[in-house]
Structure formats: C-alpha cells, structure tokens
Scaffold this active site. Structure first.
Site, short mmCIF file in Angstrom:
data_model
loop_
_atom_site.label_atom_id
_atom_site.label_comp_id
_atom_site.label_asym_id
_atom_site.label_seq_id
_atom_site.Cartn_x
_atom_site.Cartn_y
_atom_site.Cartn_z
CB CYS A 116 -0.90 0.04 1.25
SG CYS A 116 -1.96 -1.41 1.45
CG LEU A 154 -0.96 -3.89 -5.16
CD1 LEU A 154 -1.69 -3.56 -6.46
CD2 LEU A 154 0.55 -3.91 -5.39
CB ILE A 176 -1.01 -8.81 -1.86
CG1 ILE A 176 -0.48 -7.64 -2.69
CG2 ILE A 176 -0.16 -10.06 -2.06
CD1 ILE A 176 -0.39 -7.89 -4.17
N GLY A 195 3.24 -2.93 2.89
CA GLY A 195 4.16 -4.06 2.86
C GLY A 195 3.46 -5.38 3.10
CD GLU A 196 1.93 -8.32 1.20
OE1 GLU A 196 1.33 -8.98 2.08
OE2 GLU A 196 1.35 -7.72 0.29
CG ASP A 200 -0.41 -8.92 5.63
OD1 ASP A 200 -1.48 -8.48 5.19
OD2 ASP A 200 0.70 -8.60 5.17
N GLY A 255 16.10 -11.50 -6.68
CA GLY A 255 17.31 -11.93 -5.99
C GLY A 255 18.04 -10.82 -5.27
#
Length: 617
Positions: free
Chosen positions: A2, A48, A50, A73-74, A97, A362
């Site tokens: 977000c 956003l 997810i 974030g997550e 979350d 990565g």
C-alpha cells in the site's frame, strides 16, 4: 502492499489536502482507499490487494476499535502469528496480515516488531494511550518519510510527493539542503535517513517512533551482528544456507494473486527460482528481460535455467525510451536519484505488471553473501597495510593508463589499488560509486563549505572490524539501503507491482553475518557459500558465470540518445547545477577532459539527473 500516510496535528488538516496526498499514492494502491480520524490524529491509505482481497480493507482495528493500523508491505509470517494470537484469545475478523499487527501490538506493544518477518512500514493509533506508533522493517525495504509541523505536530507518508501537500496544508514550505546535494555528488543518491529537504527525514531502517502530541521518540530495534563467527563446518554451513533460503522463499510465496519470479542469468535469482520451483512445482512462472543489447543480454541463459528447473519462462522485451523514461523517473523518485538501473527496473516492472501483481527477485544476495569484487579487495587489505599510500597512488595511475575498459580486470585492479592508498571514507567511495571526492568538491563547490561525505561514511562505519565486515556493513547502509532498495521499491510500485526479496530475510542475514571470510570468499571466489550450496542444483554455467548487473548502455546513451537533452540542460550556461558547481569544470566533464580515472558515465548522468530534478522543482 500500500501507500500510507497520517499524522497528529493540533489544527485539523483540510480533507482536500489529505485526499490530494492520497491521490499521489494511487500507483501504490489502485485497488482501494481508507481513512480514519480520531481527535487530532488521522490515518489513510491506498491499497494494492495481495492478501485477503475482500476482507483486507484498511485501516484495520482490534476487537474494541481502540487500536487502528495501516500497513505498507507484507508480514510474511502472519499465518503463524495469527495462529498464536488466536490461541491467546484474540478474535480475527479477517484473514489479512494487517490485522495481525493490531492484535500483536496489544500483546507486545513496541516490542512487537521483533516478531515480524517481512517488509513493512506501518502506523498504529493507540486510542487508549493517545499515542502514534510507527515502524519500519529491518533493511528499509518500505519507505516512510516524516516531518514536524510548525505547531509541533507530526505528519508522515510513504513518499515525499504525498507528504508535500500535507506539509503545505500545515503551513510548511520546504527548502533544499545543500548538504544533501553535496553528498549526492559522491554517492549518486541522498543518503538515508536524511532527505534533500531541510526538516524532512525518513524513519531509519529497523527503527520505530512514538508520538504523543508533544514528544517524539525514535529508537533502533535491530542491528546485524557480525560477531561472533560460526563454529559450523563448511558442509554444515551449506546445508543451513539451503534450509534458510528455502524457508525464506516459502514464506514469500504466500499470495492470493498471481505471483512469479524475475529470473536473470545470475546466481541469486536462479537460486530463488530453484527454491520457488521446489515449493510450487511446474506451475511456477518466471520472467526474464531481453535487453536487446548483446553486452547485457541474459535471456538465453535464463531460458536454459528455466528449462532445467522445469518451470515456465516468459521473455519480456524491454521497451525503453531513454529520454521519456528518465524524465518520468526524475519526477517519480522525488529526490535526486542517479542509479541508472532504475530505468530498466521501471521498464521491466511496467511490462511484468501486465502478467502478475507480485514478483520475487534476488536482491540482497551480493551484500549478504559477498558477491562484489570489492570484497576480495577488502579481504586482502590487511596484507598491504604497510605499503605507503603514495606507492598505491603511483601504481593506480600506471594501471589506469593500461586499462582499456573500466570493468576489465586491469580497470578493477587500478580502482582497487587507488582505494588502498586512501582513507576509509574515500576508499569506500572509490570502490563503489567512484564519483566526486572531497578534494575535487572542495575546489568545484560554489556554496558555503559542507561536511565531507567521507566523514559521514567514517562516522557510520563499525569500529574495530576487519576490512571485509566494514565494507559489508557500509554497503548495507549506503548501497543497499539508500540505493538498491529505494530503486526497486519506487520502480516496481510505479506500476503497482509488489517486489519481494527472499535473500533479505533477516534470519538468513543474521546467519550470513556470522560466516567467516574464508567461507564467504572461499578459494578467492565471490559469493562462494551460495554458489557451493546450490552447486548441482542450479546450472553450472550460472554457478560459475561472471557477475552481471542489471544495466543499460549508459555511456552510449549519454553520447547519443541523451546527448541533446544533456547539452540543453547541464551544458547550458544557465543550468541550475552550475549554481552548485563551477561551470568550467562541468564543461570539461561533458567533454571528457577531466577526472579521467572516475566513473565518467555515472558522474555525467548524476549531473543530468540533478539538473532535471532542480528544474522540475
């Protein structure tokens, strides 16, 4: 993922200013918006979606509504935390979350951050304590800017472009910090936690702050410890590396929307793809950029890797318009930011977003597993400690004259030797950005004297560390934290794409920090632990391949596609950058007639970005 904002102001800000700020974060969250006002405080967000697409609307509250949360974030371990919190009697209304944060805060207060595995910047309003609590993840993957208002209040936002209308509504006007420009000329970015504006800061990585309407308190909650070193055998280190990387990837595969992996020809993304394939199987979708330039082309190698891993691979031709993309990114990044790989990062995110919402990459492998050639130089530093600096400078000039290309072995050796003859702050700059150093800036700078950037670096370096650990720690702060993570966050979120970095899992990082140099650089090889851990699992041509960065033909662009805009802006006698630096020196730089031992392309590009940014202000 977000964009968030909020604050505590003695005078209520106009809703129009808050809506304006939210609108400037729409790219971070095109799916939903939320707002909460409680007395003098407000929280707002763009979402956003997810996780828990229908139930994850923010702000999210605890059971009695006394705790409100907005998250950018997550939280990757939210499933495990939700299970523990439910067992303690907490009632969840969603599967999000974000709701975990509300209940975990009730349990642990400010100590909650130590339980989190993720990338995050979040804000919590505690109605009982009448206190704001704001926190940022350990490496600073997700941004958060804040400033104090004239009345003593606090306002914050995910991006400066969103903070600016809030500040204006609170009666603030921002002035450019000369020190920020001075540091930028050496680092190509404005180093965190400061910003290009006076009185505006970022919340530092691994930090939280509290605000009660009067007193602001900021505290660091985590740091990477390089001592003591592990006593595990090398074979056990390889086993533990695979276990930790696998777990980090598994957690980051949690998503309720399409997810894939950015796969290049390098070790890091190939390792992430390998572990993702183990967990997901043949349905895993990988994406590879085709640069359309032979020197930077990795698509054929990535395709062979995907075939070996038995996963789907899609080649994304990279549509880059150098002038248009540069002008957009100068505005989008909000501050002078001259990492030229932001251009292809933005382009690939824009194309990938047509296929998915979440991508694993990565990022972080080089900084945690010692993947840059400068680590070989740092590790050998002590062997040359008795050589006079003048001898290094003389040798460096001779080697530079022999080097045909900056990135050739001789070119690298020349830079290595030049750095060996310098003090720590200058050495770091020579081995990384290689732009302007204090002696040149002191001569070229037209404004009042500034604190040397080398001093900033030396003030941040850990004390009594071996040179390798010192270089690793400084890279985490200045190269990863202020440059690479900013680049990827802003480039991906410009297209509403969430980028996740499994190799920056903090538990994995805590393990790699304990690895001794003879493991990390075993037999004179960079990234030896990660290469050996996945030998036989990832193709040999990847394991033994040369490191390649995600780059563009910058020098060619500056001499061709970008040449007209370069001459019309930086080359113009009325250029704003000439208010900071001597115009004659700028002319000589553009002509390639001075500082021939420096990174000419990046230095000229940094001046171009700065000039465009100053004009856009």
């Amino acid at each position: 993922m977000c964009g968030i904002l909020g604050g505590w102001t003695q005078s209520k800000l106009p809703r129009e200013a808050i809506d304006d700020a939210l609108g400037r974060l729409r790219h971070r969250g095109p799916d939903d918006a939320g707002f909460h006002q409680s007395g003098p405080t407000f929280l707002a967000m763009r979402r956003l979606s997810i996780i828990d697409l229908k139930g994850g609307h923010q702000p999210i509250f605890n059971e009695d509504g006394s705790v409100a949360v907005v998250l950018n974030g997550e939280i990757y371990n939210y499933v495990e935390l939700m299970r523990e919190l439910s067992a303690r009697g907490h009632v969840f209304r969603t599967a999000s979350d974000t709701e975990v944060l509300a209940h975990l805060y009730e349990e642990r207060g400010q100590e909650m951050v130590r339980e989190l595995r993720g990338m995050f910047a979040f804000a919590i309003w505690d109605g009982r304590k009448q206190q704001l609590f704001v926190a940022r993840d350990r490496f600073g993957k997700k941004p958060l800017y804040y400033t104090r208002t004239k009345e003593g209040g606090l306002i914050f936002a995910s991006e400066l472009k969103a903070l600016k209308p809030l500040a204006a509504a609170a009666g603030q006007s921002w002035r450019i910090r000369d020190q920020a420009i001075y540091d930028y000329l050496s680092l190509s970015v404005v180093p965190q936690p400061e910003t290009v504006y006076e009185g505006v800061r970022m919340l530092a990585p691994a930090s939280w702050l509290t605000f009660d309407g009067d007193r602001l308190r900021e505290q660091c909650y985590w740091r990477l410890e390089y001592l003591p070193k592990t006593t595990l055998s090398y074979a056990d280190v390889l086993d533990q590396t695979r276990s930790l990387v696998s777990e980090a990837v598994r957690l980051r595969l949690r998503s309720d929307v399409p997810l894939g992996v950015f796969l290049s020809g390098g070790v890091d993304s190939s390792v992430v793809a390998f572990e993702a394939a183990r967990h997901v199987g043949e349905t895993l979708h990988t994406f590879t950029v085709s640069m359309g330039h032979e020197e930077f082309e990795e698509a054929p190698l990535a395709q062979r890797t995907a075939k070996k891993l038995r996963v789907k691979n899609t080649i994304l031709p990279l549509p880059v318009s150098p002038v248009e993309d540069l002008q957009f990114l100068v505005r989008h990044y909000d501050q002078p930011f001259a990492d030229s790989s932001a251009i292809p990062s933005y382009a690939v995110s824009r194309v990938a977003r047509q296929h998915l919402k979440v991508v694993l990459n990565g990022d972080g492998g080089d900084e945690l597993f010692a993947g840059y050639r400068r680590y070989l130089a740092a590790n050998r530093f002590e062997h040359f400690s008795r050589v006079p600096p003048a001898a290094f400078r003389l040798a460096a000039r001779g080697l530079a004259a022999l080097a045909k290309r900056r990135r050739s072995r001789i070119g690298f050796l020349a830079r290595f030797v030049r750095g060996m003859g310098a003090e720590q702050g200058a050495r770091f700059l020579i081995w990384t950005t290689d732009l302007l150093l204090e002696p040149e800036k002191r001569r070229f700078w037209k404004r009042s004297p500034m604190r040397p950037t080398e001093q900033l670096i030396e003030d941040c370096q850990p004390r009594s560390f071996p040179m390798l650990e010192t270089q690793l720690a400084l890279d985490l702060k200045f190269i990863l934290g202020s440059t690479l993570l900013v680049k990827m966050d802003m480039a991906s979120m410009a297209s509403s794409l969430e980028a996740r970095s499994p190799l920056l899992d903090h538990i994995l990082a805590e393990f790699t920090a304990t690895l001794p140099s003879h493991f990390l650089l075993r037999n004179g090889r960079t990234k030896a632990v990660l290469r050996d851990a996945y030998h036989g699992r990832v193709p040999d041509e990847v394991i033994h391949g040369k490191k390649r960065g995600f780059e563009i033909p910058l020098v060619s662009w500056l001499k061709n596609e970008l040449r007209p805009v370069l001459l019309d802006t930086v080359g113009n006698n009325d250029a704003r950058v000439r208010g900071y630096l001597d115009g004659n020196v700028i002319n000589d730089l553009l002509a390639g007639e001075t500082l021939s031992d420096r990174n000419w392309g990046c230095l000229v590009y940094a001046l171009l970005v700065l000039e465009l940014w100053l004009r856009d202000r």
